[in-house]
Design a protein around this motif. Structure first.
Motif, PDB file in Angstrom:
ATOM      1  N   LEU A   1      14.549  13.897  -8.516  1.00  0.00           N
ATOM      2  CA  LEU A   1      13.250  13.024  -7.742  1.00  0.00           C
ATOM      3  C   LEU A   1      12.076  13.731  -8.305  1.00  0.00           C
ATOM      4  O   LEU A   1      11.780  14.701  -8.314  1.00  0.00           O
ATOM      5  CB  LEU A   1      13.280  13.177  -6.191  1.00  0.00           C
ATOM      6  CG  LEU A   1      14.277  12.758  -5.480  1.00  0.00           C
ATOM      7  CD1 LEU A   1      14.184  13.088  -3.983  1.00  0.00           C
ATOM      8  CD2 LEU A   1      14.371  11.234  -5.620  1.00  0.00           C
TER       9      LEU A   1
ATOM     10  N   SER B   1       7.594  12.853  -8.745  1.00  0.00           N
ATOM     11  CA  SER B   1       6.372  11.933  -8.088  1.00  0.00           C
ATOM     12  C   SER B   1       5.881  10.916  -9.097  1.00  0.00           C
ATOM     13  O   SER B   1       5.770  11.446 -10.353  1.00  0.00           O
ATOM     14  CB  SER B   1       5.337  12.711  -7.361  1.00  0.00           C
ATOM     15  OG  SER B   1       5.431  13.994  -7.662  1.00  0.00           O
TER      16      SER B   1
ATOM     17  N   TRP C   1       6.061   6.753  -9.867  1.00  0.00           N
ATOM     18  CA  TRP C   1       6.630   5.305  -9.532  1.00  0.00           C
ATOM     19  C   TRP C   1       5.252   4.601  -9.355  1.00  0.00           C
ATOM     20  O   TRP C   1       4.240   4.685  -9.814  1.00  0.00           O
ATOM     21  CB  TRP C   1       7.383   5.652  -8.362  1.00  0.00           C
ATOM     22  CG  TRP C   1       8.590   4.274  -8.365  1.00  0.00           C
ATOM     23  CD1 TRP C   1       8.475   3.376  -8.896  1.00  0.00           C
ATOM     24  CD2 TRP C   1       9.473   4.373  -7.433  1.00  0.00           C
ATOM     25  NE1 TRP C   1       9.658   2.317  -8.663  1.00  0.00           N
ATOM     26  CE2 TRP C   1      10.373   3.094  -7.620  1.00  0.00           C
ATOM     27  CE3 TRP C   1      10.136   5.246  -6.352  1.00  0.00           C
ATOM     28  CZ2 TRP C   1      11.544   2.819  -7.121  1.00  0.00           C
ATOM     29  CZ3 TRP C   1      11.622   4.788  -5.640  1.00  0.00           C
ATOM     30  CH2 TRP C   1      12.039   3.704  -5.939  1.00  0.00           C
TER      31      TRP C   1
ATOM     32  N   HIS D   1       4.378   7.701  -5.149  1.00  0.00           N
ATOM     33  CA  HIS D   1       5.671   7.470  -4.358  1.00  0.00           C
ATOM     34  C   HIS D   1       6.636   8.622  -5.230  1.00  0.00           C
ATOM     35  O   HIS D   1       6.439   8.688  -6.389  1.00  0.00           O
ATOM     36  CB  HIS D   1       6.356   6.336  -4.576  1.00  0.00           C
ATOM     37  CG  HIS D   1       5.434   5.207  -3.651  1.00  0.00           C
ATOM     38  ND1 HIS D   1       4.253   4.666  -4.279  1.00  0.00           N
ATOM     39  CD2 HIS D   1       5.616   4.893  -2.360  1.00  0.00           C
ATOM     40  CE1 HIS D   1       3.827   3.782  -3.353  1.00  0.00           C
ATOM     41  NE2 HIS D   1       4.455   3.954  -2.249  1.00  0.00           N
ATOM     42  N   ASN D   2       7.478   9.373  -4.402  1.00  0.00           N
ATOM     43  CA  ASN D   2       8.479   9.886  -4.876  1.00  0.00           C
ATOM     44  C   ASN D   2       9.882   9.012  -5.348  1.00  0.00           C
ATOM     45  O   ASN D   2       9.900   7.908  -4.513  1.00  0.00           O
ATOM     46  CB  ASN D   2       9.221  10.884  -4.063  1.00  0.00           C
ATOM     47  CG  ASN D   2       7.963  12.184  -3.954  1.00  0.00           C
ATOM     48  OD1 ASN D   2       8.008  12.579  -4.800  1.00  0.00           O
ATOM     49  ND2 ASN D   2       7.898  12.380  -2.721  1.00  0.00           N
ATOM     50  N   GLY D   3      10.255   9.357  -6.308  1.00  0.00           N
ATOM     51  CA  GLY D   3      11.661   8.341  -6.893  1.00  0.00           C
ATOM     52  C   GLY D   3      12.574   9.247  -7.989  1.00  0.00           C
ATOM     53  O   GLY D   3      12.062  10.217  -8.217  1.00  0.00           O
TER      54      GLY D   3
ATOM     55  N   MET E   1      15.213   4.963  -1.041  1.00  0.00           N
ATOM     56  CA  MET E   1      14.231   5.323  -0.847  1.00  0.00           C
ATOM     57  C   MET E   1      12.924   4.266  -0.402  1.00  0.00           C
ATOM     58  O   MET E   1      12.064   4.203   0.322  1.00  0.00           O
ATOM     59  CB  MET E   1      13.468   6.169  -1.921  1.00  0.00           C
ATOM     60  CG  MET E   1      14.415   7.430  -2.074  1.00  0.00           C
ATOM     61  SD  MET E   1      13.744   8.773  -3.086  1.00  0.00           S
ATOM     62  CE  MET E   1      12.542   9.327  -2.201  1.00  0.00           C
ATOM     63  N   ARG E   2      13.423   3.239  -1.127  1.00  0.00           N
ATOM     64  CA  ARG E   2      12.188   2.244  -0.846  1.00  0.00           C
ATOM     65  C   ARG E   2      12.322   1.833   0.673  1.00  0.00           C
ATOM     66  O   ARG E   2      11.139   1.128   1.158  1.00  0.00           O
ATOM     67  CB  ARG E   2      12.525   0.670  -1.799  1.00  0.00           C
ATOM     68  CG  ARG E   2      12.295   0.578  -3.203  1.00  0.00           C
ATOM     69  CD  ARG E   2      10.755   0.885  -3.166  1.00  0.00           C
ATOM     70  NE  ARG E   2      10.117  -0.013  -2.482  1.00  0.00           N
ATOM     71  CZ  ARG E   2       8.926   0.093  -1.758  1.00  0.00           C
ATOM     72  NH1 ARG E   2       8.682   1.271  -1.433  1.00  0.00           N
ATOM     73  NH2 ARG E   2       8.582  -0.823  -1.315  1.00  0.00           N
TER      74      ARG E   2
ATOM     75  N   MET F   1      11.835   3.382   3.066  1.00  0.00           N
ATOM     76  CA  MET F   1      10.980   4.055   3.854  1.00  0.00           C
ATOM     77  C   MET F   1       9.384   3.503   3.618  1.00  0.00           C
ATOM     78  O   MET F   1       8.348   4.068   4.255  1.00  0.00           O
ATOM     79  CB  MET F   1      10.867   5.439   3.322  1.00  0.00           C
ATOM     80  CG  MET F   1      12.303   6.180   3.556  1.00  0.00           C
ATOM     81  SD  MET F   1      12.317   7.393   4.953  1.00  0.00           S
ATOM     82  CE  MET F   1      10.711   7.920   5.519  1.00  0.00           C
TER      83      MET F   1
ATOM     84  N   GLU G   1       5.972   8.922   4.322  1.00  0.00           N
ATOM     85  CA  GLU G   1       6.446  10.098   3.346  1.00  0.00           C
ATOM     86  C   GLU G   1       7.862  10.293   3.722  1.00  0.00           C
ATOM     87  O   GLU G   1       8.249  10.154   5.051  1.00  0.00           O
ATOM     88  CB  GLU G   1       5.764  11.461   3.915  1.00  0.00           C
ATOM     89  CG  GLU G   1       4.061  11.184   3.551  1.00  0.00           C
ATOM     90  CD  GLU G   1       3.490  12.419   3.817  1.00  0.00           C
ATOM     91  OE1 GLU G   1       3.991  13.209   4.182  1.00  0.00           O
ATOM     92  OE2 GLU G   1       2.013  12.350   3.889  1.00  0.00           O
TER      93      GLU G   1
ATOM     94  N   HIS H   1       8.916   9.285   0.877  1.00  0.00           N
ATOM     95  CA  HIS H   1       9.002   8.234  -0.151  1.00  0.00           C
ATOM     96  C   HIS H   1       7.384   8.347  -0.687  1.00  0.00           C
ATOM     97  O   HIS H   1       7.264   8.441  -1.861  1.00  0.00           O
ATOM     98  CB  HIS H   1       9.377   6.945   0.295  1.00  0.00           C
ATOM     99  CG  HIS H   1       9.185   5.729  -0.706  1.00  0.00           C
ATOM    100  ND1 HIS H   1       9.569   6.109  -2.034  1.00  0.00           N
ATOM    101  CD2 HIS H   1       9.099   4.491  -0.744  1.00  0.00           C
ATOM    102  CE1 HIS H   1       9.376   4.942  -2.800  1.00  0.00           C
ATOM    103  NE2 HIS H   1       9.184   3.774  -1.928  1.00  0.00           N
ATOM    104  N   ARG H   2       6.431   7.852   0.263  1.00  0.00           N
ATOM    105  CA  ARG H   2       4.983   7.639  -0.381  1.00  0.00           C
ATOM    106  C   ARG H   2       4.733   9.263  -0.272  1.00  0.00           C
ATOM    107  O   ARG H   2       4.920   9.905   0.500  1.00  0.00           O
ATOM    108  CB  ARG H   2       4.160   6.900   0.974  1.00  0.00           C
ATOM    109  CG  ARG H   2       3.104   6.598   0.200  1.00  0.00           C
ATOM    110  CD  ARG H   2       1.625   6.538   0.946  1.00  0.00           C
ATOM    111  NE  ARG H   2       1.487   7.822   1.511  1.00  0.00           N
ATOM    112  CZ  ARG H   2       0.779   7.972   2.745  1.00  0.00           C
ATOM    113  NH1 ARG H   2       0.433   7.088   3.556  1.00  0.00           N
ATOM    114  NH2 ARG H   2       0.474   9.276   3.205  1.00  0.00           N
TER     115      ARG H   2
END
Ligand code: F6R
Ligand code: MG
Ligand code: MG
Length: 372
Positions: free
Chosen positions: A266, A268, A270, A275-277, A336-337, A339, A343, A345-346
Motif C-alpha cells: 500500500l 499514498s 491514487w 488516498h491509500n491504495g 479499499m474503494r 471506504m 481513513e 483509504h482517504r
C-alpha cells in the motif's frame, strides 16, 4: 589510466496527458526522442531511451558528465518545454503541469521534474532496472527497496551469496528537515525500519554495497526524492517517483529485484493524491491509470549498459508470473474503494493533496460550540 565512469540519469515530468491524467501522448515521446537524439550528436549524451508511466514522460539517459550536470539537466528541461508546447497544441490535459519555474537555473531539482542519477564504473556486464511509478510518492519505494537489499525472505543472496552476506548501506533522507542519515544492514535494520516505515517523511535515497564487488562509494540504487507539493507550496500533482537499481554479480539478481515488487503493497497517492491504495505492477500494455485514477502503477524496464549504450529493453512486469499481483492489487483496490471518504483509504488530513478543510473551517467557524 583511471577507468571511465558512466552516469545514468532518469529524469521525468508530467507535461500533459490524454483523457485526463491517464497516459502520455505518443507525440510527446516522439518530440522527446528527437530532442535527445540531437543531444547524442552534440556529445551531451551517449545514449537515451524515452518511455512513460501513466501520465509521466520518462527520459532515460547515459552520459559522462556526472550527476547534477548542468548540461544534462538543461537538456531535460528544454526537452520538457518542447513537449509542453506539443501538449498545448494538442490541448492535452494539464499541459506543462510539472514545469514550475519560468526559467532553468542550473539543475532540475526544485523546478518540478523528478530525477534519479548514479555515476559508476561500468562492469563488463552491467544489468540495470529502471522502476517508474505513477500516482504515488517517493516513499513508495521504501518498502520494496528494503525488501530487495535487506530482507532474506525476498533476496536469497543475502543468505547464500558470500558477496552479499555483509549486507548493504542505506542513505535515508528526511525530506522535511533536509537532513540525511547512513545506516547499515543487517546490524542496524531495526533503526532503519523505524525511520523508513514513516514513508511520507523518511525516504531511501541511495543504497551502497558493503562487499567488494563494486567500489564502496558507488551507489547501486538511487530513488528520486523530489516532493512537488513542498516545492510549489501548494498541490501541483503527485511527485510520482522513479528508481534505478543495478543488478547481479554480488548485487541483488534481477529476479530478486523483481521479487521485491511482487506483492501489492500500500502507498499514498491514487486519486487526487489523497488516498491509500495498492501498487499494481504492469507491462507496457497496461501502463496507464484507470479506476479512480489508479490504482497506482509500477512500470519497469531492464537493460544492459554496454560502453555507455542501452542494450534492451526487457518489459520487466509483462509476464504471467505477475498476473496474481495484478489481480490481488485490483481486489485490494475494490476493497479499499468501499471506504470512500473514510481513513485509512482517504489519507490523514495533513497528508492530503486536495482539501476543502480550510474553507469548510472558515464557513463553519461560528457554528462550533464549546462542549461543557
Ligand atoms: C493524482 C491525479 C488525479 C487528479 C484528479 C483531479 O495524482 O493526477 O487523480 O488529482 O483527476 O484532477 P484535476 O484537479 O486536474 O481535475
Ligand atoms: Mg497528470
Ligand atoms: Mg503522474
Amino acid at each position: 589510466m583511471p577507468e571511465r565512469k558512466v552516469t545514468i540519469s532518469l529524469i521525468k515530468a508530467d507535461v500533459g496527458s490524454i483523457a485526463g491524467h491517464q497516459v502520455v501522448h505518443p507525440r510527446l515521446e516522439e518530440t522527446a526522442k528527437a530532442a535527445l537524439k540531437e543531444a547524442v550528436g552534440l556529445d551531451i549524451l551517449d545514449d537515451f531511451y524515452v518511455t512513460h508511466v501513466g501520465d509521466d514522460l520518462e527520459l532515460l539517459m547515459t552520459h559522462r558528465h556526472g550527476v547534477d550536470s548542468k548540461k544534462v539537466h538543461e537538456l531535460a528541461w528544454i526537452t520538457f518545454q518542447k513537449c509542453t508546447k506539443v501538449a498545448k497544441d494538442l490541448h492535452l490535459y494539464a499541459a506543462g503541469q510539472d514545469l514550475l519555474a519560468d526559467s532553468f537555473s542550473g539543475n532540475v531539482r526544485g523546478l518540478g521534474p523528478g530525477s534519479a542519477e548514479m555515476e559508476f564504473i561500468e562492469r563488463p556486464a552491467e544489468p540495470v532496472a529502471f522502476m517508474m511509478m505513477d500516482k504515488t510518492e517517493p516513499g513508495a519505494f521504501n518498502f520494496p527497496v528494503y525488501r530487495i537489499f535487506a530482507d532474506p525472505f525476498c533476496n536469497a543472496g543475502l543468505v547464500i551469496d558470500t558477496s552479499m552476506h555483509d549486507g548493504f548501506k542505506f542513505e535515508i533522507w528526511d525530506i522535511e528537515e533536509h537532513k540525511r542519515l547512513f545506516l547499515n544492514t543487517p546490524e542496524e535494520s531495526y533503526d532503519l525500519l523505524a525511520f523508513i516505515g514513516a514513508k511520507s517523511r523518511y525516504v531511501i535515497k541511495h543504497v551502497f554495497a558493503r562487499g567488494n564487488k563494486v567500489p564502496k562509494d558507488e551507489p547501486i540504487a538511487c530513488v528520486s526524492t523530489d516532493k512537488l507539493s513542498q516545492i510549489a507550496g501548494q498541490y501541483v500533482g503527485k511527485d510520482d517517483p522513479v528508481a534505478v537499481i543495478r543488478a547481479q554479480s554480488g548485487l541483488p539478481g534481477m529476479g530478486e529485484i523483481l521479487e521485491g515488487f511482487s506483492w501489492p503493497w500500500l502507498v499514498s497517492g491514487w486519486n487526487r493524491g489523497s488516498h491509500n491504495g495498492p501498487v499494481m505492477p504492469v507491462g507496457l500494455k497496461d501502463n496507464r491509470t484507470s479506476r479512480f485514477d489508479g490504482p497506482p502503477r509500477l512500470f519497469g524496464l531492464g537493460f544492459q549498459i554496454a560502453d555507455g549504450k542501452f542494450v534492451g529493453p526487457v518489459d520487466l512486469f509483462d509476464d504471467p508470473a505477475f498476473d496474481p499481483s495484478r489481480r490481488q492489487a485490483a481486489e485490494i483496490a475494490d476493497y479499499m474503494r468501499r471506504m470512500g471518504p473514510f481513513e485509512p483509504h482517504r489519507l490523514p488530513m495533513d497528508e492530503m493533496e486536495y482539501t476543502t478543510m480550510p474553507k469548510l473551517m472558515g464557513k463553519l467557524k461560528d457554528k462550533w460550540e464549546d462542549v461543557k
